[in-house]
Design a protein around this motif. Structure first.
Motif, PDB file in Angstrom:
ATOM      1  N   ALA A   1      23.591 -20.059  28.214  1.00 39.32           N
ATOM      2  CA  ALA A   1      22.951 -21.429  27.941  1.00 39.32           C
ATOM      3  C   ALA A   1      23.163 -21.912  26.472  1.00 39.32           C
ATOM      4  N   ARG A   2      23.715 -21.106  25.319  1.00 34.75           N
ATOM      5  CA  ARG A   2      23.805 -21.741  24.185  1.00 34.75           C
ATOM      6  C   ARG A   2      25.222 -21.599  23.522  1.00 34.75           C
ATOM      7  N   PRO A   3      25.797 -22.445  22.764  1.00 36.66           N
ATOM      8  CA  PRO A   3      27.112 -22.041  22.198  1.00 36.66           C
ATOM      9  C   PRO A   3      26.889 -21.111  21.052  1.00 36.66           C
ATOM     10  N   LEU A   4      27.719 -20.061  21.292  1.00 37.21           N
ATOM     11  CA  LEU A   4      27.485 -18.754  20.442  1.00 37.21           C
ATOM     12  C   LEU A   4      28.796 -18.637  19.541  1.00 37.21           C
ATOM     13  N   GLN A   5      28.719 -18.130  18.317  1.00 40.62           N
ATOM     14  CA  GLN A   5      29.910 -17.867  17.498  1.00 40.62           C
ATOM     15  C   GLN A   5      30.049 -16.438  17.622  1.00 40.62           C
ATOM     16  N   TRP A   6      31.123 -16.238  18.561  1.00 42.20           N
ATOM     17  CA  TRP A   6      31.484 -14.781  18.974  1.00 42.20           C
ATOM     18  C   TRP A   6      32.198 -13.977  18.031  1.00 42.20           C
ATOM     19  N   ASP A   7      32.984 -14.640  17.152  1.00 35.52           N
ATOM     20  CA  ASP A   7      33.753 -13.816  16.148  1.00 35.52           C
ATOM     21  C   ASP A   7      32.732 -13.216  14.914  1.00 35.52           C
ATOM     22  N   VAL A   8      32.084 -12.340  15.334  1.00 39.67           N
ATOM     23  CA  VAL A   8      31.222 -11.791  14.205  1.00 39.67           C
ATOM     24  C   VAL A   8      31.697 -10.198  13.893  1.00 39.67           C
ATOM     25  N   ALA A   9      31.828 -10.006  12.630  1.00 40.30           N
ATOM     26  CA  ALA A   9      32.333  -8.940  12.133  1.00 40.30           C
ATOM     27  C   ALA A   9      31.726  -7.579  12.528  1.00 40.30           C
ATOM     28  N   PRO A  10      32.445  -6.431  12.766  1.00 38.53           N
ATOM     29  CA  PRO A  10      32.007  -5.359  13.258  1.00 38.53           C
ATOM     30  C   PRO A  10      30.644  -4.815  12.742  1.00 38.53           C
TER      31      PRO A  10
ATOM     32  N   TRP B   1       8.895  -0.727  13.152  1.00 35.68           N
ATOM     33  CA  TRP B   1       8.874  -2.175  12.937  1.00 35.68           C
ATOM     34  C   TRP B   1       9.173  -2.641  11.423  1.00 35.68           C
ATOM     35  N   GLY B   2       8.518  -1.960  10.663  1.00 36.66           N
ATOM     36  CA  GLY B   2       8.727  -2.093   9.302  1.00 36.66           C
ATOM     37  C   GLY B   2       9.951  -2.106   8.641  1.00 36.66           C
ATOM     38  N   ALA B   3      10.757  -1.128   9.314  1.00 31.24           N
ATOM     39  CA  ALA B   3      12.299  -0.857   8.835  1.00 31.24           C
ATOM     40  C   ALA B   3      13.024  -1.918   9.565  1.00 31.24           C
ATOM     41  N   TRP B   4      12.563  -2.208  10.937  1.00 32.08           N
ATOM     42  CA  TRP B   4      13.262  -3.538  11.478  1.00 32.08           C
ATOM     43  C   TRP B   4      13.120  -4.671  10.714  1.00 32.08           C
ATOM     44  N   GLY B   5      12.049  -4.975  10.108  1.00 29.84           N
ATOM     45  CA  GLY B   5      11.883  -6.159   9.293  1.00 29.84           C
ATOM     46  C   GLY B   5      12.767  -6.095   8.168  1.00 29.84           C
ATOM     47  N   LEU B   6      13.007  -4.975   7.486  1.00 30.42           N
ATOM     48  CA  LEU B   6      13.839  -4.818   6.421  1.00 30.42           C
ATOM     49  C   LEU B   6      15.428  -4.995   6.973  1.00 30.42           C
ATOM     50  N   GLN B   7      15.809  -4.495   7.970  1.00 27.17           N
ATOM     51  CA  GLN B   7      17.222  -4.863   8.679  1.00 27.17           C
ATOM     52  C   GLN B   7      17.176  -6.222   8.883  1.00 27.17           C
ATOM     53  N   SER B   8      16.189  -7.016   9.319  1.00 23.08           N
ATOM     54  CA  SER B   8      16.188  -8.610   9.564  1.00 23.08           C
ATOM     55  C   SER B   8      16.312  -9.371   8.400  1.00 23.08           C
ATOM     56  N   LYS B   9      15.968  -8.700   7.031  1.00 24.55           N
ATOM     57  CA  LYS B   9      16.489  -9.299   5.986  1.00 24.55           C
ATOM     58  C   LYS B   9      17.866  -9.363   5.463  1.00 24.55           C
ATOM     59  N   LEU B  10      18.495  -8.193   6.005  1.00 18.50           N
ATOM     60  CA  LEU B  10      19.833  -7.800   5.624  1.00 18.50           C
ATOM     61  C   LEU B  10      20.720  -8.688   6.740  1.00 18.50           C
ATOM     62  N   VAL B  11      20.172  -8.900   7.736  1.00 20.95           N
ATOM     63  CA  VAL B  11      21.095  -9.619   8.799  1.00 20.95           C
ATOM     64  C   VAL B  11      21.068 -11.118   9.046  1.00 20.95           C
ATOM     65  N   VAL B  12      19.841 -11.545   8.517  1.00 23.65           N
ATOM     66  CA  VAL B  12      19.553 -12.808   8.771  1.00 23.65           C
ATOM     67  C   VAL B  12      20.771 -14.105   7.967  1.00 23.65           C
ATOM     68  N   ASP B  13      21.380 -13.702   6.918  1.00 26.19           N
ATOM     69  CA  ASP B  13      22.183 -14.673   6.733  1.00 26.19           C
ATOM     70  C   ASP B  13      23.592 -14.590   7.140  1.00 26.19           C
ATOM     71  N   ARG B  14      23.619 -13.308   7.949  1.00 25.30           N
ATOM     72  CA  ARG B  14      25.077 -13.144   8.166  1.00 25.30           C
ATOM     73  C   ARG B  14      25.397 -13.319   9.919  1.00 25.30           C
ATOM     74  N   ILE B  15      24.198 -13.991  10.484  1.00 28.50           N
ATOM     75  CA  ILE B  15      24.438 -14.264  11.992  1.00 28.50           C
ATOM     76  C   ILE B  15      23.210 -14.949  12.603  1.00 28.50           C
ATOM     77  N   SER B  16      23.733 -15.752  13.277  1.00 27.44           N
ATOM     78  CA  SER B  16      22.632 -16.896  13.912  1.00 27.44           C
ATOM     79  C   SER B  16      21.610 -16.010  14.701  1.00 27.44           C
ATOM     80  N   PRO B  17      20.299 -16.665  14.559  1.00 28.46           N
ATOM     81  CA  PRO B  17      19.219 -15.731  15.315  1.00 28.46           C
ATOM     82  C   PRO B  17      19.665 -15.589  16.938  1.00 28.46           C
TER      83      PRO B  17
END
Lengths: 152, 150
Positions: free
Chosen positions: A52-61, B28-44
């Protein structure tokens, strides 16, 4: 009404209702089976989102691993929350209790990521600790009633 | 070997559900920490798509566990569990969309108050009652969630 208020309210209600559906699930089946079906639903939503959404699939491992780790940690937390409800915890106590997890996130961010604590966060941590203590004060069970064990 | 009297008192004082809830807070607290690390590197959205991969090993472990067969109404229970996942997942989608249209500092504290909906719904659908001390705890928890989310 603004869009974000509607969307936030939808999230608020849906997440709120999950506590009740979790309890209804563990009233009927084991937490192990509950978790498997919970996971199946998440897979279904992922498949729908992927189309449903356009996704960017080239994500680093490494980032894929990090995102997967998030699923693992969240999943294990969901599993223990199902187990807590199966063990007799009321939804109206267990869900508010486990919702205090930002307490650990904030403390962990301070310890491991070097983030400073604001006065507001310190107040939040203190409130959370008091809330944990108060929410654990379960009344003794009454012999003839078990209202939270209602099956639907 | 019998447990020491103090241990027995402690286990009665704090039932299994309480310890399991605390374990959930830690995970879930550890998951929250992980979210802080991943949030800028990948779209939600991509994060939500990849998220179930982490559920897979736990699902497989539960599927082969002895407890999987337990329960007296498998159809109803499975339906409720599936609905839990659907509501949780759709709640996440609504949350991400809200974040796109407003600020994190407003959306996160507001949506973080969802346990209040649980308590109201549990009273309505499960006929659950909590005592006055727990109601006080609930209100303080709401304040805590609000303060920690800002």
């Amino acid at each position: 009404m603004q869009n974000w208020i509607v969307l936030s309210s939808v999230a608020l209600v849906l997440w709120g209702l999950t506590g009740v559906t979790q309890k209804l699930s563990t009233n009927n089946i084991s937490f192990q089976r509950s978790f498997v079906w919970f996971g199946v639903a998440f897979f279904a939503i992922s498949v729908v989102l992927a189309f449903a959404r356009p996704l960017q699939w080239d994500v680093a491992p490494g980032v894929v691993m990090l995102a997967t780790l998030g699923g693992l940690l969240n999943g294990l937390g969901a599993l223990t929350s199902f187990a807590a409800l199966e063990a007799g915890g009321k939804a109206s106590v267990v869900i508010p209790l486990i919702s205090l997890y930002p307490l650990v996130t904030v403390a962990g961010a301070c310890l491991f990521l070097g983030e400073g604590l604001t006065i507001r966060q310190i107040a939040g941590i203190l409130c959370a600790l008091v809330a944990v203590a108060l929410l654990s004060q379960e009344s003794p069970p009454q012999a003839l009633s078990s209202p939270h064990k209602k099956d639907l | 070997m019998s447990a020491a009297p103090g241990t027995q008192v402690a286990s009665r004082r704090f039932p299994a559900w309480f310890w399991l809830s605390l374990l959930t807070i830690v995970l879930w607290g550890a998951w929250g920490l992980q979210s802080k690390l991943v949030v800028d590197r990948i779209s939600p959205w991509m994060n939500q798509v990849l998220f179930p991969l982490g559920l897979l090993p736990v699902m497989l472990a539960m599927f082969v566990s002895k407890g999987f067969a337990g329960g007296h109404n498998k159809r109803a229970g499975s339906r409720w569990a599936f609905l839990t996942g659907v509501l949780g997942g759709l709640g996440n989608v609504a949350f991400y969309l809200a974040l796109l249209k407003s600020q994190v500092s407003i959306v996160v504290p507001l949506t973080g108050l969802f346990p209040l909906v649980t308590v109201a719904a549990a009273r309505l659908f499960l006929k659950e009652r909590i005592n006055r001390v727990q109601i006080t705890g609930l209100l303080i928890a709401a304040v805590a969630i609000y303060l920690l989310s800002l």
